[in-house]
Motif scaffolding. Structure first.
Motif, PDB file in Angstrom:
ATOM      1  N   ASP A 188      49.435 -23.264  -9.483  1.00  0.00           N
ATOM      2  CA  ASP A 188      49.269 -23.254  -8.028  1.00  0.00           C
ATOM      3  C   ASP A 188      48.234 -22.202  -7.630  1.00  0.00           C
ATOM      4  OD1 ASP A 188      50.541 -20.653  -7.295  1.00  0.00           O
ATOM      5  OD2 ASP A 188      52.361 -21.614  -8.024  1.00  0.00           O
ATOM      6  N   ALA A 189      47.742 -22.353  -6.420  1.00  0.00           N
ATOM      7  CA  ALA A 189      46.634 -21.520  -5.974  1.00  0.00           C
ATOM      8  C   ALA A 189      46.985 -20.041  -5.930  1.00  0.00           C
ATOM      9  CB  ALA A 189      46.166 -21.983  -4.591  1.00  0.00           C
ATOM     10  N   THR A 190      48.206 -19.723  -5.562  1.00  0.00           N
ATOM     11  CA  THR A 190      48.615 -18.316  -5.483  1.00  0.00           C
ATOM     12  C   THR A 190      48.564 -17.646  -6.842  1.00  0.00           C
ATOM     13  OG1 THR A 190      50.076 -18.830  -3.610  1.00  0.00           O
ATOM     14  CG2 THR A 190      50.468 -16.755  -4.775  1.00  0.00           C
ATOM     15  N   GLU A 191      49.085 -18.307  -7.866  1.00  0.00           N
ATOM     16  CA  GLU A 191      49.071 -17.755  -9.225  1.00  0.00           C
ATOM     17  C   GLU A 191      47.646 -17.604  -9.742  1.00  0.00           C
ATOM     18  OE1 GLU A 191      50.483 -18.971 -13.778  1.00  0.00           O
ATOM     19  OE2 GLU A 191      51.158 -20.165 -12.056  1.00  0.00           O
ATOM     20  N   ILE A 192      46.842 -18.628  -9.508  1.00  0.00           N
ATOM     21  CA  ILE A 192      45.455 -18.587  -9.978  1.00  0.00           C
ATOM     22  C   ILE A 192      44.701 -17.435  -9.318  1.00  0.00           C
ATOM     23  CG2 ILE A 192      43.249 -19.817  -9.957  1.00  0.00           C
ATOM     24  CD1 ILE A 192      44.864 -22.424 -10.195  1.00  0.00           C
ATOM     25  N   SER A 193      44.855 -17.292  -8.033  1.00  0.00           N
ATOM     26  CA  SER A 193      44.151 -16.231  -7.308  1.00  0.00           C
ATOM     27  C   SER A 193      44.535 -14.852  -7.826  1.00  0.00           C
ATOM     28  CB  SER A 193      44.462 -16.326  -5.812  1.00  0.00           C
ATOM     29  OG  SER A 193      43.955 -17.536  -5.276  1.00  0.00           O
TER      30      SER A 193
END
Length: 346
Positions: A188-193
């Motif tokens: 998900d975007a939060t983890e990637i960021s």
């Protein structure tokens, strides 16, 4: 005596003439008077419309419309939901009671809905073009083109949806095998960021505004390496990268054409306002929960490639993209290419 009789007869004749004239005057005026009341055309007063909007770039263009509805400034009254993913919206559109009338979804989801409902869901308008970016962390500058991704591990969002199909297609068209020349890890975007900013990973694919936020929060260690919309256009294959669509239930379209027309006008005006007023619109986007903050939204809006396409303009814009998706994976568009009836053209 005869003269007096003659004079009296003349006086009586004159009086009679005046009396007749007096009686005929109003009657003549009555016959020439024209009616002043004209029939008035009934003005459409709007309807209640149940609307679903995806958070993120898909919903950003609707911010002014939603705000206007809250303030009573729209013709229709919108009861709206800001949803976090396509599955929530699909469930509402296909529920037996029809939880939503109109919704904003990913463009491939629109094709899936049309095919799987046998035409019960149609496309009203097309929204955002490409919003995906390849980001390079750790102050790196090695990635300048898609070919430079060879040997990289790419963290990405959107498995089984538009982002995955777009990434795979661009890699393939640039001579790379998505399954051999790179490793794609979905998260998900939060983890990637978080991992990109900390330096734990070096390469990622994110959509705006998540990509915008990661760059801003990295304090210079993360950069925008490749705009995938530009990379797609460089292929020059006749297709446009259209990533979102506005869909509606076919029964609603048939039963409420005036409400649909009003929505299209109000949505187009909303898209125009957001594009031309990113600062004010950014605050609206944040207040509505479509983006995490006004500052991020303001920076993301110019990168969202917001468009409004409806009617006869839709097919030439997106049909080529659907053909590309079908060639990659037929299930991406519901197993078959949608026919022209998918487009609502009043």
């Amino acid at each position: 005596m005869m003269k007096m009789k003659t004079l009296l007869a003349a006086v009586l004749a004159g009086a009679l003439s005046l009396s007749l004239a007096a009686c005929s005057g109003p009657k003549a005026a009555e016959t020439t008077t024209q009616p002043t009341d004209q029939p008035t055309q009934e003005v459409f007063q709007g309807e209640n419309v149940r609307l679903a909007v995806l958070s993120g770039p898909t919903g950003i263009g609707a911010a002014k419309l939603l705000s206007g509805s809250d303030n009573g400034d729209t013709v229709n009254h919108y009861t709206y939901t800001v949803a976090s993913d396509n599955n929530e919206v699909v469930a509402g559109l296909t529920a037996a009671d029809g939880e939503y009338d109109i919704a904003m979804v990913a463009s491939n989801v629109a094709a899936n809905l049309y095919n799987k409902t046998q035409g019960d869901v149609k496309i009203l308008a097309l929204g955002t073009q490409g919003v995906l970016h390849i980001l390079e962390g750790s102050n790196g500058t090695a990635i300048q083109s898609m070919k430079d991704l060879k040997g990289k591990t790419i963290y990405a969002t959107g498995q089984g949806a538009n982002p995955e199909y777009i990434l795979r297609h661009l890699l393939t068209e640039n001579g790379l095998d998505p399954d051999k020349d790179v490793e794609i890890v979905f998260a998900d975007a939060t983890e990637i960021s978080a991992k990109l900013i900390s330096g734990e990973i070096e390469t990622a694919m994110l959509p705006v505004p998540a990509a915008t936020a990661a760059i801003a929060q990295s304090k210079g260690s993360v950069r925008d390496a490749i705009d995938l919309t530009t990379a797609w256009n460089d292929l020059d294959n006749g297709s446009q990268l259209i990533m979102s669509a506005v869909v509606a239930r076919a029964d609603f379209l048939a039963e409420h054409p005036q409400a649909v027309d009003a929505f299209l006008e109000e949505y187009e005006a909303s898209v125009t306002y957001v594009k031309e007023n990113p600062e004010e619109a950014g605050q609206l986007v944040a207040d509505l929960g479509i983006a995490p903050s006004a500052a991020i939204a303001q920076k993301a809006i110019p990168q969202c490639n917001l468009v409004f396409l409806s009617g006869e303009d839709m097919k030439p814009a997106i049909s080529g993209y659907y053909e590309v998706l079908y060639s990659i994976d037929p299930t991406a568009v519901g197993g078959t290419l949608p026919d022209d009836d998918i487009y609502y053209v009043p």
